[in-house]
Scaffold this motif. Structure first.
Motif, PDB file in Angstrom:
ATOM      1  N   TYR A  69      43.372  26.248  -1.660  1.00 35.80           N
ATOM      2  CA  TYR A  69      42.134  25.979  -0.994  1.00 35.80           C
ATOM      3  C   TYR A  69      41.062  25.956  -2.357  1.00 35.80           C
TER       4      TYR A  69
ATOM      5  N   LYS B  55      41.291  22.463   2.395  1.00 36.85           N
ATOM      6  CA  LYS B  55      42.783  22.640   1.920  1.00 36.85           C
ATOM      7  C   LYS B  55      43.185  21.604   1.114  1.00 36.85           C
TER       8      LYS B  55
ATOM      9  N   TYR C   2      38.597  22.493   6.348  1.00 33.68           N
ATOM     10  CA  TYR C   2      39.062  23.892   6.850  1.00 33.68           C
ATOM     11  C   TYR C   2      37.926  24.545   7.762  1.00 33.68           C
TER      12      TYR C   2
ATOM     13  N   GLU D  24      45.307  31.187   3.922  1.00 36.97           N
ATOM     14  CA  GLU D  24      43.981  31.383   4.794  1.00 36.97           C
ATOM     15  C   GLU D  24      43.489  32.603   5.046  1.00 36.97           C
TER      16      GLU D  24
END
Length: 260
Positions: A199, A184, A166, A238
Protein backbone atom coordinates in the motif's frame (compact mmCIF):
# COMPACT_ATOMS: atom_id res chain seq x y z
CA UNK A 1 -38.48 98.12 45.22
CA UNK A 2 -35.52 99.94 46.70
CA UNK A 3 -32.55 101.11 44.70
CA UNK A 4 -30.33 98.87 46.79
CA UNK A 5 -32.38 95.83 45.91
CA UNK A 6 -32.37 96.70 42.20
CA UNK A 7 -28.62 97.16 42.30
CA UNK A 8 -28.17 93.72 43.84
CA UNK A 9 -30.34 92.17 41.16
CA UNK A 10 -28.26 93.81 38.40
CA UNK A 11 -25.04 92.60 39.98
CA UNK A 12 -26.44 89.08 40.31
CA UNK A 13 -27.55 89.13 36.67
CA UNK A 14 -24.11 90.30 35.52
CA UNK A 15 -22.44 87.58 37.58
CA UNK A 16 -24.73 84.95 36.08
CA UNK A 17 -23.98 86.20 32.57
CA UNK A 18 -20.26 86.05 33.28
CA UNK A 19 -20.59 82.51 34.65
CA UNK A 20 -22.61 81.42 31.61
CA UNK A 21 -20.08 82.98 29.25
CA UNK A 22 -17.20 81.41 31.13
CA UNK A 23 -18.86 78.00 30.99
CA UNK A 24 -19.63 78.47 27.33
CA UNK A 25 -16.07 79.49 26.61
CA UNK A 26 -14.74 76.51 28.52
CA UNK A 27 -17.11 74.17 26.67
CA UNK A 28 -16.05 75.69 23.36
CA UNK A 29 -12.36 75.35 24.12
CA UNK A 30 -12.74 71.90 25.61
CA UNK A 31 -15.14 70.40 23.08
CA UNK A 32 -16.58 72.44 20.23
CA UNK A 33 -13.31 73.95 18.98
CA UNK A 34 -11.55 70.57 18.99
CA UNK A 35 -11.65 67.99 16.23
CA UNK A 36 -13.26 64.79 17.49
CA UNK A 37 -11.48 61.53 16.73
CA UNK A 38 -13.49 58.39 17.46
CA UNK A 39 -10.95 55.55 17.67
CA UNK A 40 -13.34 52.66 18.27
CA UNK A 41 -15.61 53.56 15.35
CA UNK A 42 -12.76 53.17 12.89
CA UNK A 43 -11.17 50.10 14.45
CA UNK A 44 -10.84 46.72 12.72
CA UNK A 45 -9.17 43.66 14.23
CA UNK A 46 -7.26 41.26 11.94
CA UNK A 47 -6.51 37.72 13.02
CA UNK A 48 -4.10 35.00 12.01
CA UNK A 49 -4.51 31.26 12.57
CA UNK A 50 -7.43 28.89 12.98
CA UNK A 51 -10.23 29.01 15.53
CA UNK A 52 -8.94 27.89 18.92
CA UNK A 53 -5.34 28.77 18.10
CA UNK A 54 -5.75 32.15 16.41
CA UNK A 55 -3.96 35.34 17.45
CA UNK A 56 -4.46 39.03 16.79
CA UNK A 57 -2.29 39.95 13.83
CA UNK A 58 -2.84 43.69 13.94
CA UNK A 59 -5.49 46.36 14.51
CA UNK A 60 -6.42 48.84 11.79
CA UNK A 61 -7.66 52.38 12.37
CA UNK A 62 -9.53 53.57 9.27
CA UNK A 63 -10.00 57.28 8.59
CA UNK A 64 -10.82 59.30 5.53
CA UNK A 65 -7.96 60.60 3.42
CA UNK A 66 -8.18 64.17 4.74
CA UNK A 67 -8.06 63.08 8.39
CA UNK A 68 -5.22 60.64 7.70
CA UNK A 69 -3.11 63.27 5.97
CA UNK A 70 -3.87 66.05 8.44
CA UNK A 71 -3.34 64.07 11.63
CA UNK A 72 -0.78 61.55 10.45
CA UNK A 73 1.58 62.31 13.35
CA UNK A 74 -1.15 61.55 15.87
CA UNK A 75 -2.38 58.42 14.11
CA UNK A 76 1.13 57.02 14.04
CA UNK A 77 1.22 57.34 17.83
CA UNK A 78 -1.90 55.19 18.32
CA UNK A 79 -1.31 51.75 19.81
CA UNK A 80 -3.57 49.11 21.33
CA UNK A 81 -3.80 46.46 24.01
CA UNK A 82 -6.13 43.46 24.06
CA UNK A 83 -7.43 41.67 27.13
CA UNK A 84 -6.70 38.47 25.21
CA UNK A 85 -4.59 38.19 22.06
CA UNK A 86 -3.94 34.48 21.49
CA UNK A 87 -5.75 31.13 21.43
CA UNK A 88 -8.83 32.88 20.12
CA UNK A 89 -11.95 31.09 18.90
CA UNK A 90 -14.96 32.05 16.81
CA UNK A 91 -17.72 33.50 19.01
CA UNK A 92 -15.34 34.66 21.74
CA UNK A 93 -15.42 38.29 22.92
CA UNK A 94 -12.25 40.37 23.22
CA UNK A 95 -11.79 43.98 24.33
CA UNK A 96 -9.39 46.29 22.52
CA UNK A 97 -8.17 49.39 24.38
CA UNK A 98 -6.42 52.10 22.38
CA UNK A 99 -3.70 54.38 23.65
CA UNK A 100 -2.13 57.43 22.03
CA UNK A 101 0.28 60.31 22.58
CA UNK A 102 -1.74 62.79 24.63
CA UNK A 103 0.72 65.61 24.06
CA UNK A 104 0.41 65.30 20.29
CA UNK A 105 -3.38 65.21 20.59
CA UNK A 106 -3.26 68.41 22.64
CA UNK A 107 -0.97 70.14 20.15
CA UNK A 108 -3.31 69.26 17.29
CA UNK A 109 -6.38 70.33 19.28
CA UNK A 110 -7.94 66.86 19.11
CA UNK A 111 -10.65 65.42 21.32
CA UNK A 112 -10.25 61.65 21.47
CA UNK A 113 -13.35 59.60 22.28
CA UNK A 114 -14.23 55.90 22.60
CA UNK A 115 -10.83 54.37 23.08
CA UNK A 116 -12.25 50.97 24.02
CA UNK A 117 -14.35 48.52 22.03
CA UNK A 118 -15.45 44.90 22.43
CA UNK A 119 -15.40 42.60 19.40
CA UNK A 120 -16.84 39.15 18.83
CA UNK A 121 -14.27 37.00 17.05
CA UNK A 122 -15.64 35.66 13.76
CA UNK A 123 -14.59 34.49 10.33
CA UNK A 124 -11.70 32.34 11.52
CA UNK A 125 -10.99 29.15 9.62
CA UNK A 126 -11.76 26.15 11.78
CA UNK A 127 -10.78 22.52 12.09
CA UNK A 128 -13.30 19.89 11.09
CA UNK A 129 -14.73 17.86 13.93
CA UNK A 130 -15.25 15.01 11.50
CA UNK A 131 -13.77 14.34 8.08
CA UNK A 132 -17.25 13.76 6.70
CA UNK A 133 -17.85 17.53 6.89
CA UNK A 134 -15.74 18.03 3.76
CA UNK A 135 -17.36 18.51 0.37
CA UNK A 136 -17.18 15.11 -1.38
CA UNK A 137 -16.23 16.77 -4.66
CA UNK A 138 -12.94 17.80 -3.05
CA UNK A 139 -12.13 14.16 -2.40
CA UNK A 140 -12.54 13.50 -6.11
CA UNK A 141 -10.00 16.24 -6.85
CA UNK A 142 -7.59 14.72 -4.34
CA UNK A 143 -8.01 11.25 -5.83
CA UNK A 144 -7.16 12.55 -9.29
CA UNK A 145 -4.10 14.38 -8.02
CA UNK A 146 -2.91 11.43 -5.95
CA UNK A 147 -3.32 8.92 -8.76
CA UNK A 148 -1.44 11.18 -11.18
CA UNK A 149 1.49 11.52 -8.79
CA UNK A 150 1.54 7.81 -8.02
CA UNK A 151 1.62 6.96 -11.70
CA UNK A 152 4.36 9.51 -12.41
CA UNK A 153 6.39 8.07 -9.55
CA UNK A 154 6.48 4.58 -11.08
CA UNK A 155 9.70 4.41 -13.13
CA UNK A 156 10.82 0.82 -12.67
CA UNK A 157 10.70 -0.75 -16.14
CA UNK A 158 11.03 -4.26 -14.72
CA UNK A 159 7.88 -3.97 -12.74
CA UNK A 160 4.37 -3.07 -13.77
CA UNK A 161 2.44 -1.43 -10.95
CA UNK A 162 -1.31 -1.49 -11.05
CA UNK A 163 -2.72 1.05 -8.61
CA UNK A 164 -6.22 0.81 -7.18
CA UNK A 165 -7.85 3.22 -4.78
CA UNK A 166 -8.50 1.71 -1.35
CA UNK A 167 -9.91 4.59 0.74
CA UNK A 168 -9.48 7.99 2.39
CA UNK A 169 -8.77 8.52 6.08
CA UNK A 170 -9.17 11.59 8.25
CA UNK A 171 -6.41 12.00 10.83
CA UNK A 172 -6.71 14.29 13.83
CA UNK A 173 -3.40 15.47 15.29
CA UNK A 174 -2.77 17.78 18.24
CA UNK A 175 -2.39 21.01 16.24
CA UNK A 176 -3.58 20.09 12.75
CA UNK A 177 -5.54 17.57 10.71
CA UNK A 178 -4.81 15.68 7.52
CA UNK A 179 -6.35 13.52 4.83
CA UNK A 180 -4.58 10.34 3.76
CA UNK A 181 -5.54 8.57 0.57
CA UNK A 182 -4.52 4.91 0.44
CA UNK A 183 -3.74 3.08 -2.80
CA UNK A 184 -3.04 -0.59 -3.26
CA UNK A 185 -0.21 -1.41 -5.67
CA UNK A 186 -0.09 -4.82 -7.35
CA UNK A 187 3.42 -5.61 -8.57
CA UNK A 188 3.96 -7.94 -11.50
CA UNK A 189 7.48 -8.81 -12.66
CA UNK A 190 7.80 -9.31 -16.39
CA UNK A 191 10.48 -12.01 -16.31
CA UNK A 192 9.03 -14.00 -13.43
CA UNK A 193 5.63 -15.23 -12.48
CA UNK A 194 5.68 -13.26 -9.27
CA UNK A 195 2.97 -11.15 -7.77
CA UNK A 196 2.97 -9.03 -4.62
CA UNK A 197 0.92 -6.23 -3.20
CA UNK A 198 1.58 -3.33 -0.88
CA UNK A 199 0.00 0.00 0.00
CA UNK A 200 0.98 3.59 -0.72
CA UNK A 201 -0.22 6.70 1.03
CA UNK A 202 -0.86 10.23 -0.21
CA UNK A 203 -1.11 12.61 2.76
CA UNK A 204 -2.40 16.18 2.61
CA UNK A 205 -1.50 18.11 5.79
CA UNK A 206 -3.23 21.16 7.23
CA UNK A 207 -6.86 20.43 6.36
CA UNK A 208 -9.36 22.99 7.67
CA UNK A 209 -12.46 24.90 6.56
CA UNK A 210 -10.46 26.84 3.94
CA UNK A 211 -9.74 23.64 2.01
CA UNK A 212 -10.98 24.11 -1.57
CA UNK A 213 -10.34 23.14 -5.21
CA UNK A 214 -8.24 26.20 -5.92
CA UNK A 215 -5.79 25.34 -3.16
CA UNK A 216 -5.65 21.73 -4.30
CA UNK A 217 -4.88 22.82 -7.85
CA UNK A 218 -2.19 25.28 -6.78
CA UNK A 219 -0.53 22.87 -4.40
CA UNK A 220 -0.98 25.04 -1.30
CA UNK A 221 -0.87 22.08 1.05
CA UNK A 222 2.02 20.00 2.33
CA UNK A 223 1.82 16.68 0.55
CA UNK A 224 3.66 13.42 1.25
CA UNK A 225 3.75 10.40 -1.04
CA UNK A 226 5.48 7.15 -0.05
CA UNK A 227 5.20 3.48 0.78
CA UNK A 228 3.00 2.83 3.78
CA UNK A 229 5.04 1.17 6.52
CA UNK A 230 4.37 -0.16 9.98
CA UNK A 231 7.19 -0.92 12.42
CA UNK A 232 9.73 -0.71 9.61
CA UNK A 233 7.95 -3.04 7.19
CA UNK A 234 5.81 -2.42 4.12
CA UNK A 235 2.10 -2.73 4.80
CA UNK A 236 0.75 -5.60 2.72
CA UNK A 237 -2.35 -6.35 4.78
CA UNK A 238 -5.23 -3.88 4.88
CA UNK A 239 -5.98 -4.63 8.54
CA UNK A 240 -2.69 -2.96 9.51
CA UNK A 241 -3.50 0.32 7.71
CA UNK A 242 -5.15 2.14 10.70
CA UNK A 243 -2.20 1.25 12.95
CA UNK A 244 0.31 2.49 10.36
CA UNK A 245 -1.58 5.76 9.96
CA UNK A 246 -1.49 6.45 13.70
CA UNK A 247 2.24 7.29 13.47
CA UNK A 248 2.49 8.34 9.85
CA UNK A 249 5.39 10.74 9.12
CA UNK A 250 6.26 10.59 12.85
CA UNK A 251 3.09 12.57 13.65
CA UNK A 252 0.92 10.98 16.30
CA UNK A 253 -2.75 10.88 15.28
CA UNK A 254 -5.25 10.69 18.13
CA UNK A 255 -8.05 9.70 15.72
CA UNK A 256 -7.94 7.76 12.47
CA UNK A 257 -11.29 7.54 10.70
CA UNK A 258 -12.03 6.09 7.27
CA UNK A 259 -14.40 8.50 5.51
CA UNK A 260 -14.54 7.12 1.97
Amino acid sequence: MSKESSKKRVILFVVLVIVVLACGLYYWNAYLSKTKIDLSKNMTVHYIGISGLASIDYVDYHFDEETTNRYQKFLQSVSYQANKSSHLSNGESITITSDYNHEIAKQLNLRIVNTQRTFKVSGLPYRYKKGTEIDKSLLTELKNQAFAKLSANDHNDREADSFSYYGTYFLKHQDFDSFVLIYKADHHKDDEMEHSSKYYYYQVVGIDSTFNKEKIGKGKYVVSLDDLEYEGHDVTNETVIPLALTHLENYYASEVTKID
